[in-house]
Scaffold this active site. Structure first.
Site, PDB file in Angstrom:
ATOM      1  N   GLY A  40       0.806  -1.346   0.116  1.00 53.74           N
ATOM      2  CA  GLY A  40       0.091   0.021  -0.162  1.00 53.74           C
ATOM      3  C   GLY A  40       0.998   1.158   0.012  1.00 53.74           C
ATOM      4  O   GLY A  40       1.028   1.877  -0.857  1.00 53.74           O
TER       5      GLY A  40
ATOM      6  N   CYS B  64      -9.109  21.150  18.691  1.00 54.41           N
ATOM      7  CA  CYS B  64      -9.077  21.085  20.322  1.00 54.41           C
ATOM      8  C   CYS B  64      -8.398  20.092  21.107  1.00 54.41           C
ATOM      9  O   CYS B  64      -8.956  19.410  21.923  1.00 54.41           O
ATOM     10  CB  CYS B  64     -10.242  21.611  21.024  1.00 54.41           C
ATOM     11  SG  CYS B  64     -11.284  22.932  20.066  1.00 54.41           S
ATOM     12  N   GLU B  65      -7.447  19.683  20.679  1.00 51.19           N
ATOM     13  CA  GLU B  65      -6.392  18.285  21.122  1.00 51.19           C
ATOM     14  C   GLU B  65      -4.897  18.897  21.169  1.00 51.19           C
ATOM     15  O   GLU B  65      -4.284  19.212  20.068  1.00 51.19           O
ATOM     16  CB  GLU B  65      -6.613  17.128  20.391  1.00 51.19           C
ATOM     17  CG  GLU B  65      -8.004  16.779  20.529  1.00 51.19           C
ATOM     18  CD  GLU B  65      -8.338  15.337  20.805  1.00 51.19           C
ATOM     19  OE1 GLU B  65      -7.303  14.541  21.606  1.00 51.19           O
ATOM     20  OE2 GLU B  65      -9.340  14.682  20.461  1.00 51.19           O
TER      21      GLU B  65
HETATM   22  N1  LLP Z   1      -1.950  -6.253   3.742  1.00 48.66           N
HETATM   23  C1  LLP Z   1      -2.627  -6.242   5.157  1.00 48.66           C
HETATM   24  C2  LLP Z   1      -3.298  -7.487   5.318  1.00 48.66           C
HETATM   25  C3  LLP Z   1      -2.665  -5.344   5.814  1.00 48.66           C
HETATM   26  O1  LLP Z   1      -3.208  -5.115   7.144  1.00 48.66           O
HETATM   27  C4  LLP Z   1      -1.865  -4.166   5.283  1.00 48.66           C
HETATM   28  C5  LLP Z   1      -1.939  -2.732   6.223  1.00 48.66           C
HETATM   29  C6  LLP Z   1      -1.278  -4.164   4.002  1.00 48.66           C
HETATM   30  C7  LLP Z   1      -1.278  -5.111   3.374  1.00 48.66           C
HETATM   31  C8  LLP Z   1      -0.514  -2.910   3.456  1.00 48.66           C
HETATM   32  O2  LLP Z   1       0.629  -2.538   4.250  1.00 48.66           O
HETATM   33  P1  LLP Z   1       1.560  -1.409   3.637  1.00 48.66           P
HETATM   34  O3  LLP Z   1       2.344  -1.963   2.328  1.00 48.66           O
HETATM   35  O4  LLP Z   1       0.886  -0.342   3.307  1.00 48.66           O
HETATM   36  O5  LLP Z   1       2.674  -1.335   4.619  1.00 48.66           O
HETATM   37  N2  LLP Z   1      -2.267   3.355   9.446  1.00 48.66           N
HETATM   38  C9  LLP Z   1      -0.955   2.957   9.380  1.00 48.66           C
HETATM   39  C10 LLP Z   1      -0.641   1.604   8.751  1.00 48.66           C
HETATM   40  C11 LLP Z   1      -1.447   0.653   8.965  1.00 48.66           C
HETATM   41  C12 LLP Z   1      -1.362  -0.719   8.010  1.00 48.66           C
HETATM   42  C13 LLP Z   1      -2.303  -1.712   8.291  1.00 48.66           C
HETATM   43  N3  LLP Z   1      -2.323  -2.711   7.472  1.00 48.66           N
HETATM   44  C14 LLP Z   1       0.063   3.857   9.238  1.00 48.66           C
HETATM   45  O6  LLP Z   1      -0.464   5.268   8.832  1.00 48.66           O
HETATM   46  O7  LLP Z   1       1.304   3.990   9.178  1.00 48.66           O
END
Ligand code: LLP
Length: 415
Positions: free
Chosen positions: A276, A343-344
């Site tokens: 992602g 407001c945090e």
């Molecule tokens: N596959 C699964 C099953 C996942 O849970 C995730 C991310 C991905 C793929 C993609 O991961 P990436 O390639 O993006 O690292 N909100 C957090 C990141 C949460 C990721 C959750 N799962 C942040 O802003 O760092």
């Protein structure tokens, strides 16, 4: 060429001045570079050259239709974690066949919809979920394609909130339990076991945790007495947030994955990856206007019109994002906290950061915000979500308009 760079004293996204976008669309606004998404996708794809593979983009990183549309055109599949994400993917022109469905809490209705749509694979995370999917598939006279998500108990060495492959995390099943699930097919006549998968965490900055996790999957594949179509190693490759961290390039990642998967080459098993952040993270910036400055004995604050509702990462993970003035970067620096209007006390983008001394009224770009920025935004403090713009060369298009107050209350009524 980086997506965002100065031309003279003006910050551009590709060939469009960010100031021109802010002028036309207002602030806060997310700006994405189409060219950077394409570059990152191709770099990832090329890094896995030679290994039969499929890139299932993790929709959660950025699920705006205009972004998904770019991924569809590039030929990506999708990793989804809700039927809402499937809805978006199909609306953007994606096909169900190249969708993998992850997540520990798929509901019965989500399973039905996904089966009806004909998705490529359910990444099943528990024995009870497997039983439920089996029952639903049988009632629909279908076979559910399933991969068992293994929790390999490998430390991804990242922020604890985004670490998912340790046994204290809620994700997947143990190696032993995975083996057990594969070995009782007669109990699951509605299930077609086609793969195994894992996702150990996000924003990984080393290759060794990936290699360790893959080694465990390989071990399992050798023990399972059935032919699998794919091994899915999840996402997780980190990006540069401008904090001087060492980063693993897609090429280094690809080399590590290739080596770790080598024992499976002869089995004909395909690789599935779910990146992602590595695809969209560097392609986006949040553009915001400085409202006021103030200081007291202890601190200097720069108050901008974007807030934690627009970009939650600093508040939630204390994460670092680069902040650049949109004009005239060459000036003396001064140390400041860049904060939003919410407001945090957690509503900040930077703390005690030396930055070119910012003036009220000027624009700043908060960088590396393409992943988990807009997708995690909210309406907290009744703030409309920001507009989003996609740049392509010297043109830009609004891919999401700023929300209106009418839209914010559309589903509400007085009792
Ligand atoms: N596959 C699964 C099953 C996942 O849970 C995730 C991310 C991905 C793929 C993609 O991961 P990436 O390639 O993006 O690292 N909100 C957090 C990141 C949460 C990721 C959750 N799962 C942040 O802003 O760092």
């Amino acid at each position: 060429m980086p997506a965002f760079e100065y031309k003279g004293s003006e910050l551009y996204c590709e060939d469009v001045a960010l100031a021109a976008i802010a002028e036309a669309v207002g602030t806060p606004v997310y700006v994405y570079s189409r060219g950077e998404i394409e570059r990152a996708y191709r770099a990832f794809d090329e890094a896995l050259d030679g290994v039969p593979h499929e890139i299932c983009y993790a929709v959660k990183a950025n699920s705006t239709l205009g972004i998904l549309g770019v991924l569809v055109e590039l030929g990506a599949g999708a990793d989804i974690v809700s039927i809402g994400e499937l809805y978006r993917w199909l609306r953007a022109g994606g096909t169900a066949e190249h969708v993998v469905f992850s997540g520990v809490g798929k509901t019965e209705s989500e399973m039905r919809t996904a089966l009806e749509a004909g998705i490529g694979c359910f990444n099943v995370e528990s024995a009870e979920e497997l039983d439920a999917l089996d029952r639903i598939a049988m009632s629909m006279h279908k076979h559910a394609p399933v991969s068992i998500r293994v929790n390999p108990d490998v430390d991804p060495q990242t922020h604890p909130y985004i670490s998912t492959g340790l046994k204290q995390n809620k994700f997947g099943v143990s190696m032993a339990e995975a083996l057990e699930l594969f070995e009782r097919p007669s109990r699951h006549r509605g299930i077609d076991f086609i793969g195994i998968d894992c996702h150990i965490g996000s924003q990984l900055t080393k290759t060794s945790p990936f290699a360790d996790a893959i080694a465990r999957l390989v071990e399992l594949v050798h023990k399972i007495d059935r032919k699998l179509r794919h091994v899915d190693i999840g996402g997780g490759l980190g990006i540069d947030y401008g904090k001087g961290e060492t980063i693993v390039s897609p090429a280094e990642y690809g080399a590590a994955v290739r080596t770790a998967l080598a024992p499976l080459t002869s089995t004909g098993v395909r690789l599935v990856v779910e990146p992602g952040r590595a695809i969209v993270g560097a392609a986006g910036a949040l553009i915001s206007r400085v409202l006021y400055r103030k200081h007291n004995d202890a601190k200097h604050f720069t108050i901008v019109d974007a807030a934690m509702n627009d970009l939650l990462r600093p508040a939630l993970y204390n994460s670092h994002h680069p902040i650049l003035p949109v004009r005239h970067p060459d000036r003396p620096t001064s140390t400041t906290d860049v904060v939003g209007p919410i407001c945090e006390t957690g509503d900040f983008f930077a703390r005690d950061r030396p930055l070119p001394a910012l003036e009220a009224g000027e624009l700043v770009a908060i960088g590396a915000a393409g992943a988990y920025g807009a997708a995690m935004s909210s309406n907290y403090n009744t703030r409309p979500r920001a507009a989003e713009v996609l740049v392509n060369g010297d043109k830009f298009a609004v891919i999401r308009s700023r929300e209106t107050y009418e839209q914010l209350v559309a589903n509400e009524r007085l009792a």
